[in-house]
Design a protein around this motif. Sequence first.
Motif, PDB file in Angstrom:
ATOM      1  N   THR A 120       0.686   0.484   8.919  1.00 32.66           N
ATOM      2  CA  THR A 120       1.137   0.367   7.522  1.00 32.66           C
ATOM      3  C   THR A 120       0.113   0.984   6.571  1.00 32.66           C
ATOM      4  O   THR A 120       0.475   1.716   5.643  1.00 32.66           O
ATOM      5  N   GLN A 121      -1.170   0.712   6.822  1.00 38.41           N
ATOM      6  CA  GLN A 121      -2.202   1.246   5.934  1.00 38.41           C
ATOM      7  C   GLN A 121      -2.280   2.775   5.990  1.00 38.41           C
ATOM      8  O   GLN A 121      -2.406   3.427   4.957  1.00 38.41           O
ATOM      9  N   LEU A 122      -2.173   3.327   7.179  1.00 40.34           N
ATOM     10  CA  LEU A 122      -2.304   4.795   7.284  1.00 40.34           C
ATOM     11  C   LEU A 122      -1.098   5.494   6.643  1.00 40.34           C
ATOM     12  O   LEU A 122      -1.257   6.494   5.945  1.00 40.34           O
ATOM     13  N   PHE A 123       0.091   4.936   6.853  1.00 45.15           N
ATOM     14  CA  PHE A 123       1.269   5.511   6.183  1.00 45.15           C
ATOM     15  C   PHE A 123       1.185   5.330   4.661  1.00 45.15           C
ATOM     16  O   PHE A 123       1.541   6.236   3.908  1.00 45.15           O
ATOM     17  N   ALA A 124       0.723   4.141   4.227  1.00 52.63           N
ATOM     18  CA  ALA A 124       0.633   3.900   2.780  1.00 52.63           C
ATOM     19  C   ALA A 124      -0.335   4.907   2.152  1.00 52.63           C
ATOM     20  O   ALA A 124      -0.062   5.483   1.089  1.00 52.63           O
ATOM     21  N   TYR A 125      -1.452   5.153   2.833  1.00 52.77           N
ATOM     22  CA  TYR A 125      -2.426   6.140   2.342  1.00 52.77           C
ATOM     23  C   TYR A 125      -1.795   7.538   2.314  1.00 52.77           C
ATOM     24  O   TYR A 125      -1.883   8.258   1.316  1.00 52.77           O
ATOM     25  N   ALA A 126      -1.145   7.892   3.426  1.00 56.47           N
ATOM     26  CA  ALA A 126      -0.551   9.234   3.532  1.00 56.47           C
ATOM     27  C   ALA A 126       0.533   9.448   2.472  1.00 56.47           C
ATOM     28  O   ALA A 126       0.691  10.554   1.929  1.00 56.47           O
ATOM     29  N   LEU A 127       1.252   8.386   2.152  1.00 53.70           N
ATOM     30  CA  LEU A 127       2.302   8.477   1.122  1.00 53.70           C
ATOM     31  C   LEU A 127       1.675   8.683  -0.257  1.00 53.70           C
ATOM     32  O   LEU A 127       2.097   9.566  -1.019  1.00 53.70           O
ATOM     33  N   GLU A 128       0.641   7.892  -0.543  1.00 50.80           N
ATOM     34  CA  GLU A 128      -0.052   8.011  -1.844  1.00 50.80           C
ATOM     35  C   GLU A 128      -0.625   9.407  -2.039  1.00 50.80           C
ATOM     36  O   GLU A 128      -0.606   9.955  -3.137  1.00 50.80           O
ATOM     37  N   GLU A 129      -1.151   9.985  -0.957  1.00 50.62           N
ATOM     38  CA  GLU A 129      -1.820  11.285  -1.036  1.00 50.62           C
ATOM     39  C   GLU A 129      -0.858  12.463  -0.910  1.00 50.62           C
ATOM     40  O   GLU A 129      -1.285  13.616  -0.946  1.00 50.62           O
ATOM     41  N   GLY A 130       0.420  12.181  -0.664  1.00 52.11           N
ATOM     42  CA  GLY A 130       1.389  13.264  -0.502  1.00 52.11           C
ATOM     43  C   GLY A 130       1.294  13.967   0.850  1.00 52.11           C
ATOM     44  O   GLY A 130       1.819  15.060   1.037  1.00 52.11           O
ATOM     45  N   LEU A 162       7.424   0.193   3.394  1.00 50.77           N
ATOM     46  CA  LEU A 162       6.471   0.211   4.510  1.00 50.77           C
ATOM     47  C   LEU A 162       6.009  -1.206   4.824  1.00 50.77           C
ATOM     48  O   LEU A 162       5.951  -1.615   5.983  1.00 50.77           O
ATOM     49  N   LEU A 163       5.714  -1.969   3.776  1.00 50.24           N
ATOM     50  CA  LEU A 163       5.225  -3.332   3.976  1.00 50.24           C
ATOM     51  C   LEU A 163       6.299  -4.232   4.591  1.00 50.24           C
ATOM     52  O   LEU A 163       5.996  -5.125   5.377  1.00 50.24           O
ATOM     53  N   ALA A 164       7.553  -3.963   4.257  1.00 52.12           N
ATOM     54  CA  ALA A 164       8.654  -4.788   4.801  1.00 52.12           C
ATOM     55  C   ALA A 164       8.795  -4.603   6.313  1.00 52.12           C
ATOM     56  O   ALA A 164       9.404  -5.423   6.990  1.00 52.12           O
ATOM     57  N   ALA A 165       8.226  -3.515   6.848  1.00 47.62           N
ATOM     58  CA  ALA A 165       8.359  -3.230   8.286  1.00 47.62           C
ATOM     59  C   ALA A 165       7.151  -3.698   9.090  1.00 47.62           C
ATOM     60  O   ALA A 165       7.070  -3.463  10.292  1.00 47.62           O
ATOM     61  N   ARG A 166       6.207  -4.390   8.437  1.00 46.28           N
ATOM     62  CA  ARG A 166       5.009  -4.825   9.165  1.00 46.28           C
ATOM     63  C   ARG A 166       5.367  -5.753  10.323  1.00 46.28           C
ATOM     64  O   ARG A 166       6.367  -6.450  10.286  1.00 46.28           O
TER      65      ARG A 166
END
Length: 287
Positions: free
Chosen positions: A30-40, A68-72
Motif C-alpha cells: 500500500t505504501q509503495l503504490f501510494a508513493y508511486a501514485l503521489e509521484e505520478g 488503495l487503503l481499502a484493499a489493505r
Amino acid sequence: MVLGNYKSVISARAADAEILKRSQDGGIVTQLFAYALEEGIIDGAIVAGPGDEPWKPEPVVATTRAELLAARGTRYTISPNMMLIKEATRSYGLDKVGIVGTPCQMQALRKAQLYPMAMRKVPDKIALAIGIFCMENFPYQGLEAIVEDHCNVKMESADKMDIGKGKFSVYTERGAISQIPLKATHKYEQPGCHVCLDYVANLADVSTGSVGSPDGWSTVFVRTKNGENVWSKAIDAGYFETKDIASVKPGLDLVTKLATDKIDKNKKSVEARATFGVNKGLRNPYI
Ligand SMILES: Cc1cc2nc3c(=O)[nH]c(=O)nc-3n(C[C@H](O)[C@H](O)[C@H](O)COP(=O)(O)OP(=O)(O)OC[C@H]3O[C@@H](n4cnc5c(N)ncnc54)[C@H](O)[C@@H]3O)c2cc1C
Ligand code: SF4
C-alpha cells in the motif's frame, strides 16, 4: 536460485501510521503504490479490493489513496487481478499501471508482456509490479470451511487472517484469536497451487512478504532496475523504515528454507504428472 534474481533484500515497514494500522505486515504494497501514485510513477494500481461477500476480494483499479487503503490486508483466496490488466489501459485510460499479485500473477503479467496475445498496447504501460510471497491459496469455499468450521468464526466477524509459524490464525473484531494447525488446511488448497514453483514472486519489480522479518515488518526483494528506481526514491523521500535483513530474526535463512521446501515438494507433483495414467500422463506446463 529459489529466491530469484534480486538487487537487494531488506526488512522494512511503512512510515505512514495510517497505512500500517490495517496492513497485513509492513504495509509495503500500500505504501509503495501510494508513493508511486503521489509521484505520478503510476496513475492507478490493480489491487484486491473488498467484494460483496466477506473476505472475497474483487479486483479493482485503484486511482486514489483511499481505494488503495481499502484493499489493505491479505485475503487468502483467489483474486484474479490480471483480469483487469487490459481494461486498466482501455476504459480506465491508464498509461502507467501498477499491479499487485501472487507469484503466478506476476508470471501471467510477464508472459502477457513478452507474448502479448490480444494485449495490444498493454506491455509498455506496466509501470510497477509488486509481487507478494505465496505458499498456497484457497478457493473461497475452502477458506469459508477453514474459518467457519475449523476456527469456529463467522466470516463477517473476522478482522484479520494470517498464516505463519505453522498455524492459520483468525483474529475476530472482538479481540479473540482462533488458531488451527496449518496441516488441517491442506485439503482445502487450490489444486493448481501444487505445481507452482515460485514462492517469493521472482518476476516482480519488487516482492514482499512477512516471512523472514519480525511481526509488523516485511521482507522486501528489490529485483528490477525499475523496482530499484522506485524503491530508492521512496526510501530517500522517507516513506519507509528499514533494517538490514542480516540483523533481524528469523532472516533470510527461513525464507530460503520455505522457498526450497515449496519448490521441492511441487517439483515432485509436476514430475508425477508424467506417469499419472496407464501409459499416459498429464500435461506439464513447463515443457
Ligand atoms: C494467498 C496468499 C498467500 C500468501 N502466503 C504467504 C507466505 O507463505 N509467506 C509470506 O511471507 N507471505 C505470504 N503472503 C503475503 C502476505 O500475506 C502479505 O500479503 C504481504 O506481506 C503484503 O503485506 P503488506 O503489509 O505489504 O501489504 P498491504 O499493504 O496490507 O496490502 C496487501 C495487498 O495485497 C493485495 N492482496 C490481498 N489479497 C490478495 C490476493 N488474494 N491476491 C492478490 N492480491 C491480494 C491487496 O490488494 C493489497 O494491495 C500471502 C498472500 C496471499 C494473498
Ligand atoms: S501457490 Fe502459486 S499458483 Fe497458487 S496462488 Fe500462490 S503463486 Fe499462485
